[in-house]
Motif scaffolding. Structure first.
Motif, short mmCIF file in Angstrom:
data_model
loop_
_atom_site.label_atom_id
_atom_site.label_comp_id
_atom_site.label_asym_id
_atom_site.label_seq_id
_atom_site.Cartn_x
_atom_site.Cartn_y
_atom_site.Cartn_z
N ALA A 155 -7.01 4.69 1.06
CA ALA A 155 -7.39 6.21 0.99
C ALA A 155 -7.40 7.27 1.52
CB ALA A 155 -8.99 5.63 1.06
N THR A 156 -5.45 6.64 2.04
CA THR A 156 -5.10 8.13 2.90
C THR A 156 -4.37 8.90 2.14
OG1 THR A 156 -4.15 6.24 3.86
CG2 THR A 156 -2.72 8.42 4.26
N GLY A 157 -4.60 8.60 0.91
CA GLY A 157 -4.20 9.99 -0.41
C GLY A 157 -4.29 9.31 -1.70
N LEU A 158 -3.03 8.77 -3.02
CA LEU A 158 -3.05 8.42 -4.46
C LEU A 158 -3.48 6.72 -3.87
CD1 LEU A 158 -1.10 10.25 -6.45
CD2 LEU A 158 -3.48 10.02 -6.56
N HIS A 159 -4.28 5.64 -4.55
CA HIS A 159 -4.49 4.90 -4.25
C HIS A 159 -5.12 3.73 -5.21
CE1 HIS A 159 -8.26 6.34 -3.02
NE2 HIS A 159 -9.00 5.17 -3.05
N THR A 211 -8.72 -1.83 -11.33
CA THR A 211 -7.82 -1.27 -12.65
C THR A 211 -7.42 0.01 -11.88
OG1 THR A 211 -9.50 -0.94 -14.46
CG2 THR A 211 -8.55 -3.31 -14.21
N LYS A 212 -7.84 1.28 -12.11
CA LYS A 212 -7.84 2.74 -11.54
C LYS A 212 -7.00 3.14 -10.41
CE LYS A 212 -12.57 3.30 -13.78
NZ LYS A 212 -14.01 3.45 -13.78
N ILE A 213 -6.98 4.22 -11.00
CA ILE A 213 -5.39 4.83 -9.09
C ILE A 213 -6.89 6.10 -9.56
CG2 ILE A 213 -4.22 6.45 -9.74
CD1 ILE A 213 -2.22 5.10 -10.77
N LEU A 214 -7.17 6.09 -7.86
CA LEU A 214 -8.39 7.58 -8.06
C LEU A 214 -7.48 8.18 -6.08
CD1 LEU A 214 -11.05 5.12 -6.66
CD2 LEU A 214 -10.15 5.82 -8.53
N THR A 231 6.48 10.66 4.24
CA THR A 231 5.07 11.14 4.83
C THR A 231 4.49 11.88 5.21
OG1 THR A 231 6.31 9.35 7.07
CG2 THR A 231 3.90 10.50 7.57
N GLY A 232 2.89 12.00 5.25
CA GLY A 232 1.75 12.86 5.25
C GLY A 232 2.35 13.73 3.49
N GLN A 233 2.52 13.02 2.36
CA GLN A 233 2.61 13.09 0.82
C GLN A 233 2.11 12.60 -0.25
OE1 GLN A 233 3.60 16.22 0.30
NE2 GLN A 233 4.53 16.50 2.49
N GLU A 234 1.41 11.56 0.55
CA GLU A 234 0.58 10.54 -0.12
C GLU A 234 -0.16 10.88 -0.99
OE1 GLU A 234 0.61 10.90 3.66
OE2 GLU A 234 1.52 9.16 4.17
N ASN A 235 -1.14 12.18 -0.73
CA ASN A 235 -1.87 12.83 -1.76
C ASN A 235 -1.24 13.25 -2.96
OD1 ASN A 235 -4.62 12.87 -0.77
ND2 ASN A 235 -3.73 14.60 0.97
N PHE A 257 5.11 2.79 5.45
CA PHE A 257 4.56 3.65 4.17
C PHE A 257 3.41 3.76 3.57
CE2 PHE A 257 9.17 3.76 4.16
CZ PHE A 257 9.60 5.34 3.53
N GLN A 258 2.08 4.80 3.89
CA GLN A 258 0.88 4.75 3.27
C GLN A 258 0.62 4.61 1.48
OE1 GLN A 258 -1.59 3.27 5.91
NE2 GLN A 258 0.25 3.04 6.33
N HIS A 259 1.81 4.44 1.28
CA HIS A 259 1.70 5.33 0.03
C HIS A 259 1.50 4.11 -1.19
CE1 HIS A 259 4.55 7.59 2.56
NE2 HIS A 259 4.14 8.85 1.80
N LEU A 260 0.78 4.49 -2.38
CA LEU A 260 0.73 3.83 -3.38
C LEU A 260 2.13 3.30 -3.28
CD1 LEU A 260 -0.88 3.10 -5.82
CD2 LEU A 260 -0.82 5.39 -6.96
N LEU A 261 2.12 2.07 -4.31
CA LEU A 261 3.41 1.92 -4.43
C LEU A 261 3.63 1.40 -5.81
CD1 LEU A 261 4.45 -0.13 -1.43
CD2 LEU A 261 5.13 2.15 -2.26
#
Length: 464
Positions: free
Chosen positions: A29-33, A37-40, A142-146, A181-185
């Protein structure tokens, strides 16, 4: 007693599983995750992608496209990048792309196009090389995970050895997480993205489980393989039954391999809460120009495909909801886009290569300058582009000239009137792109033939 111990053990296992799931959700939940089945978004609100792709790597000057895509209701733009198969998009350029997405309140899916058709298309990069590119960009990501999703590699396998996709994708995810990387991949399917052999579908669970953050979304590209309602619904249902997140990362209303059922694709995506991204804003060629959604990057010239995608039933305008991360931010007004030409190869399965050594012309203060670039080349043929830029004062027309030294010949042209006298070429503006404000630019393109060599000629520009 034995039954009670078994029941107690089962309860403890369920509790541990629940705690583990919550821990994984908190990590993601750092950002998009993803959740099921959903993206939050980080605040827990569901985000459903609605938008299109923009071929930024081949048309880097078309920055107004971001505002124009937003003006048609999109909440997401998928941005084509290259790490070296074509002219590389450096960290400063990618940072600017992210800024443009944020300015226009768009979620930005950044994709590395270098991997397209690996194993079948010459020059394609491996997923491992794609990860190298992302690692090199980590400072600006980095820092743009939202705001951003990292699409590790576009269509990373063709139809040769697609079974290798599973291990290669797991390795790529592992390396991305190990790099911090903490991002949604996002991961694309093999078979040129269409997964007709079901390698991604049948191995998605193990790939998802290989992500220590459980924060990977799968991307299917729907073209001719998905030409019936049954095929569309069957594929989407398989992921929903498995409880795994899926987006339709590319699709069209026509294609050379068949006629996609875009009506079912869009209606099913809407009813199931699945994201979709059409291909593509503008710049297609090589026989798939019909996939352009606007003509020459002009938001006021929607094609039939653009009308269908943005304004039709279950289209972007009527179904897109802006990401809540932008709540309270003022909208950005779209700006007019300059004229540009379609590229014959910026298609889902083939893309143009840009010359590393374009030839610029000198430009006077009140005159104009021109730059000649070879954007794609193949045996006996090539595509070229000339960019014309006004000097410090506005101009009402322009003429560009050059002389070929290697016997090249122009066979087709757009956005200019071209005449030739032997090897000497003269290109003049057409009615709609001659007038340029101070410092403004336009471009025209052409196809040509060559034999033996295809050197970049010196060009000159004269303004009127």
């Amino acid at each position: 007693m034995r039954t009670r111990f078994i029941a107690a053990g089962a309860a403890l296992l369920a509790l541990l599983t629940s705690v583990l799931a919550m821990t994984q959700s908190a990590q993601a939940a750092t950002g998009l995750h993803v959740s099921g089945t959903k993206i939050l978004e980080a605040n827990g609100n569901q985000f459903i992608m609605r938008g299109t792709s923009h071929a930024h790597t081949w048309f880097p000057s078309q920055t107004s496209s971001f505002a124009n895509i937003k003006s048609l209701g999109a909440n997401t733009v998928r941005v084509v990048l290259s790490g070296g198969r074509w002219t590389a998009n450096a960290a400063s350029d990618v940072a600017n792309v992210i800024a443009l997405c944020k300015q226009n309140r768009l979620i930005c899916v950044l994709e590395n196009h270098d991997t397209t058709g690996y194993g079948e298309q010459s020059g394609a990069y491996t997923l491992d090389q794609a990860v190298d590119y992302w690692v090199g960009l980590k400072s600006v990501l980095t820092g743009q995970e939202n705001y951003i999703v990292i699409n590790i590699g576009n269509e990373p396998y063709g139809n040769n050895s697609p079974s290798a996709w599973t291990s290669a994708t797991k390795s790529a995810i592992s390396r991305m997480r190990a790099a911090g990387f903490q991002h949604l991949l996002m991961v694309d399917a093999p078979n040129w993205g269409q997964d007709w052999q079901f390698v991604m579908r049948d191995n998605a669970a193990s790939v998802f489980d290989s992500d220590p953050q459980k924060n990977t979304v799968f991307s299917i590209h729907m073209y001719g393989v998905f030409d019936t309602a049954a095929e569309v619904t069957g594929y989407l249902q398989a992921f929903q039954t498995a409880g795994l997140p899926l987006v339709i990362g590319e699709f069209g209303n026509m294609h050379s391999d068949g006629d996609p059922d875009e009506d079912t694709i869009m209606s099913q995506a809407q009813s199931r809460g699945v994201g979709y991204l059409g291909w593509s804003w503008s710049g297609n060629g090589g026989g798939v120009e019909y996939l352009d959604q606007v003509t020459n990057f002009n938001v006021n010239q929607l094609t039939s495909w653009g009308q269908r995608l943005f304004n039709g039933a279950n289209g972007v305008k009527s179904t897109a909801k802006e990401a809540t991360i932008y709540s309270g931010q003022p909208p950005v007004s779209p700006s007019p886009s300059p004229s540009a030409s379609p590229s014959p190869s910026a298609s889902p399965s083939a893309s143009p290569s840009r010359s590393p050594s374009p030839s610029p012309s000198p430009g006077g203060a009140k005159g104009c300058a021109a730059t000649y670039t070879v954007t794609n080349q193949w045996g006996g043929g090539f595509q070229g582009e000339v960019t014309v830029k006004a000097g410090s004062s506005a101009i009402s027309g322009w003429t560009v000239t050059w002389t070929y030294a290697n016997g090249q010949a122009i066979t087709q042209v757009w956005n200019a009137t071209v005449t030739s006298n032997g090897s000497s070429i003269t290109a003049r503006n057409v009615s709609y792109n001659g007038g340029l404000g101070a410092g403004a630019s336009t471009s025209f393109g052409f196809l040509g033939s060559w034999n033996g060599a295809n050197g970049v000629p010196a060009v000159s520009c004269t303004a009127s």
